[in-house]
Design an enzyme around this catalytic site. Sequence first.
Site, mmCIF file in Angstrom:
data_model
loop_
_atom_site.group_PDB
_atom_site.id
_atom_site.type_symbol
_atom_site.label_atom_id
_atom_site.label_comp_id
_atom_site.label_asym_id
_atom_site.label_seq_id
_atom_site.Cartn_x
_atom_site.Cartn_y
_atom_site.Cartn_z
ATOM 1 C CB CYS A 37 -0.922 0.014 1.211
ATOM 2 S SG CYS A 37 -1.891 -1.483 1.359
ATOM 3 C CB CYS A 106 -0.283 10.181 5.934
ATOM 4 S SG CYS A 106 0.154 9.930 4.215
#
Lengths: 131, 403
Positions: A37, A106
Amino acid sequence: MPYSDKVVDHYRNPRNVGALDKNAKNVGTGVVGAPECGDVMKLQIQVDENDRIVDAKFKTFGCGSAIASSSLATEWVKGKTIDEALTIKNTDIVEELALPPVKIHCSVLAEDAIRAAIADIQKKKNGAAGG
Amino acid sequence: MNKPIYMDYNATTPVDPRVLEAMLPYFRGQFGNAASKSHAFGWTAEKAVDKGREQLATVIGCDPSEILWTSGATEGNNIAIIGAARMYGEKNKHIITCKTEHKAVVDPCKYLETQGFEVTWLDPDMTGRVSADQVREALRDDTMLVSIMYANNEIGTVHPIEEIGAACKERSVLFHTDATQAFGKLPIDVDAMNISVLTMSAHKVYGPKGVGGLFVRKRNPRVRLQPVVYGGGQERGMRSGTLNVPGIVGCGMAAELAFSEMKQEGERLTGMRDRLWAGLNDRLPEITLNGHPTHRLPNTLNVSFKYIEGESLMMGISDIAVSSGSACTSASLEPSYVLRAMGVGDDIAHSSIRISLGRFNTDEEITFAIDALVEAVNKLRELSPLYEMAQEGIDISKVQWKA
């Protein structure tokens, strides 16, 4: 897309890079994400007898925003108790670093990393108490 | 040495000063519409357009009347594929293409899949190449079109175009090639290569943005394409719209320059590119070259740096402009579909950057780029949990990740 000054600062001067002894009883380690990912964060916390986080370290594979999010997370958890650290939300990280929408994941990963590190230390403590 | 340094020439190129000079008069005094047949303004514009056509025709070996002007490669590819489908797709509804084509080929083909066409998506080998035999095996009696790019934009791999052209000719199937990246870097001969339709774009060869050429074969056999845009019937009815005269002048000039300097420039670029790769490979362990070792554009270097993520690497070399994945999709978080089609793992695909050199790069810049990349990679590996695990002897591919 240009990065915010704070992201650039954390990227250029990451805080608390490194590793703690993952086998130590007072160290919790959280590893979240996957290489496929494009993001892997490892966040470690060291706690004292009062469950206060006295040290934190990280290493991150990921974009500049992922590095900055985890660097910021280590800064924020240091000095907090475990309960206080659990109140850190990904949205706080988004706000502090001015992350654009495509980089919100994030901050989610950084929150997950804090929670995973705390879960690890709690497991160690419960294990010690039970045994 | 000026900074930032541009090393993303496959995305676009600056206009060559000689090209700009040639274009300028057509913005000012000589501003006529090439379709105005009744006065000198129009005649001057038409003459300029015809000169551009001749320049472009000369370098690919066709007749000037076989060139259509477009707004660039995306439009060219759309006219080629959708135009052919509308013209010939009544009976023959099969198309052959490759998984690593540019989106401007992939998406028209996907659109045609929704319109009753069947598309065979060829798998490239691990260097990104398809073979003429793969095309031959995929050809059917109802194949309407084969569309295979000359060279890939992300990895630079060059397909065996002449052999693929021959395979298409054996079965009298239309052969379109998107030559956007190869144009000006590799020789093109539309007859020897049996190309029916060829796409090029000016801005990849030091011409202006917003203009390109489409070769549409007129004989042996004649190719006809239905228009995609309807209007004034310019360009033999296949592409309506007022011609971009300054752009066309620039496109013709850019093509002429690129081909006249191709051999020398190709050698210079290959030299710089190979020195860059050698410099990195000497100083950094665990890096891989993506693409074909030899059948590759002279200017393109796509490298994966294991254990670090491409975007963070680009941030670490902010004085150098490169790209990760293709520039068109860098905004998305998906790793490159081109690398994926070649069988490169998603983790390695996330670790890749594309460096594409060009006319204005210097040896000094290559040295700077090597140093900057080595420093950034080493710094990021120190920061990488994957690198740490690898150092500890953990096999990353066997770890159960909690994504």
